[in-house]
Design a protein around this motif. Structure first.
Motif, PDB file in Angstrom:
ATOM      1  N   MET A   1     -50.014  56.418   7.105  1.00  9.17           N
ATOM      2  CA  MET A   1     -50.411  55.206   6.385  1.00  9.17           C
ATOM      3  C   MET A   1     -50.589  54.073   7.385  1.00  9.17           C
ATOM      4  O   MET A   1     -49.754  53.878   8.262  1.00  9.17           O
ATOM      5  N   SER A   2     -51.675  53.323   7.229  1.00 10.48           N
ATOM      6  CA  SER A   2     -51.959  52.237   8.162  1.00 10.48           C
ATOM      7  C   SER A   2     -50.980  51.079   7.951  1.00 10.48           C
ATOM      8  O   SER A   2     -50.377  50.921   6.884  1.00 10.48           O
ATOM      9  N   ARG A   3     -50.850  50.284   8.987  1.00 10.60           N
ATOM     10  CA  ARG A   3     -49.973  49.110   8.904  1.00 10.60           C
ATOM     11  C   ARG A   3     -50.466  48.139   7.840  1.00 10.60           C
ATOM     12  O   ARG A   3     -49.671  47.485   7.164  1.00 10.60           O
ATOM     13  N   SER A   4     -51.782  48.043   7.647  1.00 11.03           N
ATOM     14  CA  SER A   4     -52.344  47.149   6.636  1.00 11.03           C
ATOM     15  C   SER A   4     -51.898  47.547   5.229  1.00 11.03           C
ATOM     16  O   SER A   4     -51.536  46.700   4.411  1.00 11.03           O
ATOM     17  N   ARG A   5     -51.920  48.855   4.941  1.00 15.32           N
ATOM     18  CA  ARG A   5     -51.489  49.329   3.629  1.00 15.32           C
ATOM     19  C   ARG A   5     -49.993  49.083   3.434  1.00 15.32           C
ATOM     20  O   ARG A   5     -49.551  48.696   2.344  1.00 15.32           O
ATOM     21  N   GLU A   6     -49.232  49.300   4.490  1.00 16.36           N
ATOM     22  CA  GLU A   6     -47.799  49.060   4.425  1.00 16.36           C
ATOM     23  C   GLU A   6     -47.520  47.574   4.187  1.00 16.36           C
ATOM     24  O   GLU A   6     -46.660  47.217   3.381  1.00 16.36           O
ATOM     25  N   ARG A   7     -48.284  46.731   4.869  1.00 12.69           N
ATOM     26  CA  ARG A   7     -48.105  45.280   4.707  1.00 12.69           C
ATOM     27  C   ARG A   7     -48.441  44.845   3.284  1.00 12.69           C
ATOM     28  O   ARG A   7     -47.751  43.993   2.707  1.00 12.69           O
ATOM     29  N   PHE A   8     -49.474  45.443   2.710  1.00 14.05           N
ATOM     30  CA  PHE A   8     -49.823  45.129   1.328  1.00 14.05           C
ATOM     31  C   PHE A   8     -48.675  45.450   0.373  1.00 14.05           C
ATOM     32  O   PHE A   8     -48.319  44.649  -0.496  1.00 14.05           O
ATOM     33  N   LEU A   9     -48.072  46.632   0.530  1.00 12.64           N
ATOM     34  CA  LEU A   9     -46.971  47.030  -0.344  1.00 12.64           C
ATOM     35  C   LEU A   9     -45.756  46.127  -0.145  1.00 12.64           C
ATOM     36  O   LEU A   9     -45.068  45.770  -1.110  1.00 12.64           O
ATOM     37  N   GLU A  10     -45.505  45.721   1.081  1.00 13.11           N
ATOM     38  CA  GLU A  10     -44.409  44.795   1.358  1.00 13.11           C
ATOM     39  C   GLU A  10     -44.657  43.451   0.680  1.00 13.11           C
ATOM     40  O   GLU A  10     -43.745  42.865   0.074  1.00 13.11           O
ATOM     41  N   LEU A  11     -45.881  42.954   0.785  1.00 14.23           N
ATOM     42  CA  LEU A  11     -46.247  41.688   0.149  1.00 14.23           C
ATOM     43  C   LEU A  11     -46.120  41.785  -1.373  1.00 14.23           C
ATOM     44  O   LEU A  11     -45.626  40.870  -2.029  1.00 14.23           O
ATOM     45  N   ALA A  12     -46.568  42.910  -1.933  1.00 15.92           N
ATOM     46  CA  ALA A  12     -46.520  43.102  -3.383  1.00 15.92           C
ATOM     47  C   ALA A  12     -45.084  43.133  -3.880  1.00 15.92           C
ATOM     48  O   ALA A  12     -44.765  42.550  -4.920  1.00 15.92           O
ATOM     49  N   LEU A  13     -44.218  43.797  -3.157  1.00 13.34           N
ATOM     50  CA  LEU A  13     -42.809  43.855  -3.555  1.00 13.34           C
ATOM     51  C   LEU A  13     -42.165  42.480  -3.459  1.00 13.34           C
ATOM     52  O   LEU A  13     -41.437  42.063  -4.368  1.00 13.34           O
ATOM     53  N   ALA A  14     -42.446  41.762  -2.384  1.00 17.02           N
ATOM     54  CA  ALA A  14     -41.869  40.428  -2.193  1.00 17.02           C
ATOM     55  C   ALA A  14     -42.337  39.447  -3.265  1.00 17.02           C
ATOM     56  O   ALA A  14     -41.588  38.559  -3.688  1.00 17.02           O
ATOM     57  N   ALA A  15     -43.590  39.615  -3.725  1.00 23.71           N
ATOM     58  CA  ALA A  15     -44.150  38.717  -4.746  1.00 23.71           C
ATOM     59  C   ALA A  15     -43.777  39.141  -6.163  1.00 23.71           C
ATOM     60  O   ALA A  15     -44.132  38.466  -7.121  1.00 23.71           O
ATOM     61  N   ASP A  16     -43.054  40.256  -6.305  1.00 23.38           N
ATOM     62  CA  ASP A  16     -42.727  40.840  -7.604  1.00 23.38           C
ATOM     63  C   ASP A  16     -43.982  41.335  -8.315  1.00 23.38           C
ATOM     64  O   ASP A  16     -43.985  41.514  -9.537  1.00 23.38           O
ATOM     65  N   ALA A  17     -45.049  41.523  -7.552  1.00 21.93           N
ATOM     66  CA  ALA A  17     -46.276  42.110  -8.112  1.00 21.93           C
ATOM     67  C   ALA A  17     -46.106  43.616  -8.259  1.00 21.93           C
ATOM     68  O   ALA A  17     -46.752  44.238  -9.096  1.00 21.93           O
ATOM     69  N   LEU A  18     -45.241  44.186  -7.437  1.00 22.38           N
ATOM     70  CA  LEU A  18     -44.895  45.602  -7.514  1.00 22.38           C
ATOM     71  C   LEU A  18     -43.449  45.705  -7.967  1.00 22.38           C
ATOM     72  O   LEU A  18     -42.549  45.164  -7.318  1.00 22.38           O
ATOM     73  N   ARG A  19     -43.252  46.383  -9.085  1.00 26.30           N
ATOM     74  CA  ARG A  19     -41.907  46.498  -9.645  1.00 26.30           C
ATOM     75  C   ARG A  19     -41.608  47.961  -9.964  1.00 26.30           C
ATOM     76  O   ARG A  19     -42.509  48.740 -10.256  1.00 26.30           O
ATOM     77  N   PHE A  20     -40.333  48.288  -9.914  1.00 29.07           N
ATOM     78  CA  PHE A  20     -39.876  49.634 -10.228  1.00 29.07           C
ATOM     79  C   PHE A  20     -38.919  49.592 -11.413  1.00 29.07           C
ATOM     80  O   PHE A  20     -38.176  48.635 -11.583  1.00 29.07           O
ATOM     81  N   GLY A  21     -38.968  50.624 -12.254  1.00 26.83           N
ATOM     82  CA  GLY A  21     -38.136  50.683 -13.457  1.00 26.83           C
ATOM     83  C   GLY A  21     -38.799  51.589 -14.474  1.00 26.83           C
ATOM     84  O   GLY A  21     -39.279  52.667 -14.132  1.00 26.83           O
ATOM     85  N   GLU A  22     -38.848  51.133 -15.730  1.00 24.37           N
ATOM     86  CA  GLU A  22     -39.560  51.860 -16.784  1.00 24.37           C
ATOM     87  C   GLU A  22     -40.502  50.895 -17.476  1.00 24.37           C
ATOM     88  O   GLU A  22     -40.068  49.884 -18.022  1.00 24.37           O
ATOM     89  N   PHE A  23     -41.785  51.208 -17.436  1.00 27.87           N
ATOM     90  CA  PHE A  23     -42.803  50.319 -17.980  1.00 27.87           C
ATOM     91  C   PHE A  23     -43.738  51.110 -18.884  1.00 27.87           C
ATOM     92  O   PHE A  23     -44.251  52.156 -18.483  1.00 27.87           O
ATOM     93  N   THR A  24     -43.961  50.601 -20.087  1.00 29.24           N
ATOM     94  CA  THR A  24     -44.897  51.242 -21.010  1.00 29.24           C
ATOM     95  C   THR A  24     -46.296  50.705 -20.741  1.00 29.24           C
ATOM     96  O   THR A  24     -46.544  49.497 -20.871  1.00 29.24           O
ATOM     97  N   LEU A  25     -47.205  51.571 -20.348  1.00 28.48           N
ATOM     98  CA  LEU A  25     -48.577  51.181 -20.050  1.00 28.48           C
ATOM     99  C   LEU A  25     -49.416  51.130 -21.325  1.00 28.48           C
ATOM    100  O   LEU A  25     -48.986  51.583 -22.385  1.00 28.48           O
ATOM    101  N   LYS A  26     -50.623  50.583 -21.224  1.00 29.57           N
ATOM    102  CA  LYS A  26     -51.528  50.541 -22.378  1.00 29.57           C
ATOM    103  C   LYS A  26     -51.796  51.945 -22.902  1.00 29.57           C
ATOM    104  O   LYS A  26     -52.026  52.143 -24.092  1.00 29.57           O
ATOM    105  N   SER A  27     -51.764  52.919 -22.013  1.00 34.05           N
ATOM    106  CA  SER A  27     -52.007  54.309 -22.400  1.00 34.05           C
ATOM    107  C   SER A  27     -50.843  54.898 -23.182  1.00 34.05           C
ATOM    108  O   SER A  27     -50.962  55.975 -23.772  1.00 34.05           O
ATOM    109  N   GLY A  28     -49.698  54.194 -23.187  1.00 34.38           N
ATOM    110  CA  GLY A  28     -48.507  54.714 -23.844  1.00 34.38           C
ATOM    111  C   GLY A  28     -47.598  55.487 -22.909  1.00 34.38           C
ATOM    112  O   GLY A  28     -46.470  55.842 -23.277  1.00 34.38           O
ATOM    113  N   ARG A  29     -48.066  55.737 -21.690  1.00 32.09           N
ATOM    114  CA  ARG A  29     -47.244  56.445 -20.711  1.00 32.09           C
ATOM    115  C   ARG A  29     -46.101  55.552 -20.230  1.00 32.09           C
ATOM    116  O   ARG A  29     -46.247  54.326 -20.130  1.00 32.09           O
TER     117      ARG A  29
END
Length: 220
Positions: free
Chosen positions: A1-29
């Motif tokens: 994985m490139s450093r750019s992709r890694e940096r994006f994921l780091e930024l997303a986590l720091a901004a709370d744009a990327l979250r982990f847990g249980e989320f119900t999507l529009k699809s119902g999944r």
């Protein structure tokens, strides 16, 4: 994985744009992670995100003249990416659409740079069902533009239904006949969380989700 992709994921986590847990999507999944580009909600966060988009555009060697941002989330994304590309020495036009046609002033639904005869890059956050992107393709065509590619932040690499093992991104790529570039993918997310132990990431749940819903484009 490139450093750019890694940096994006780091930024997303720091901004709370990327979250982990249980989320119900529009699809119902029930998904073990959720991405919301709307959380890149400050100048610094949006500038960081735009830098990741620009890296993806440069890496793919995309030759474009106009960036098109579909309403609504695509508008600030395209504007920020246009500014970042300009900072890197490439000045491109910026266009976007209104949700409602304007019947006074310049009128119409399209705003910004002319796309007539120009190579256009569509910028958006994600592709889910693909409906919004198909509308964007129609808008660019109506403006006389030629779509060079589509760039999104995250490709979830999951099937829309069990009858077709292609992801939404693959379906759009096949139907539109243009490249779809992602800043990062589910595969990148899995590699990154396994290596870095990202806060709150449940690796077994992520792997199980990919096993159940992963498209042909995701690794197994």
């Amino acid at each position: 994985m490139s450093r750019s992709r890694e940096r994006f994921l780091e930024l997303a986590l720091a901004a709370d744009a990327l979250r982990f847990g249980e989320f119900t999507l529009k699809s119902g999944r029930i998904s073990p992670y959720f991405f919301n580009a709307g959380r890149f909600d400050s100048g610094a966060r949006l500038a960081g995100l735009a830098s990741c988009y620009a890296d993806a555009i440069e890496h793919a060697a995309l030759d474009v003249e106009v960036l098109f941002g579909p309403a609504y989330k695509g508008i600030p994304l395209a504007a920020a990416v246009a500014c970042e590309l300009s900072r890197r020495g490439k000045d491109v036009g910026l266009a976007y659409n209104r949700k409602e046609a304007k019947d006074h002033g310049e009128g119409g639904t399209l705003v910004g740079a002319s796309m007539e005869g120009k190579r256009v890059l569509i910028i958006d956050d994600v592709i889910t069902a693909g409906t919004a992107i198909r509308e964007a393709l129609d808008l660019v065509a109506a403006g006389g533009g030629i779509v060079s590619a589509i760039v999104v932040a995250l490709d979830r690499q999951e099937v829309l239904d069990d009858s077709d093992r292609r992801s939404a991104v693959q379906r759009v790529r096949d139907s539109a006949g243009v490249p779809v570039i992602s800043v990062a993918t589910l595969d990148d997310l899995l590699e990154w969380t396994a290596r870095n132990g990202a806060s709150g990431a449940d690796q077994p749940a992520l792997l199980a989700y990919r096993s159940r819903y992963g498209s042909a484009s995701s690794s197994h």
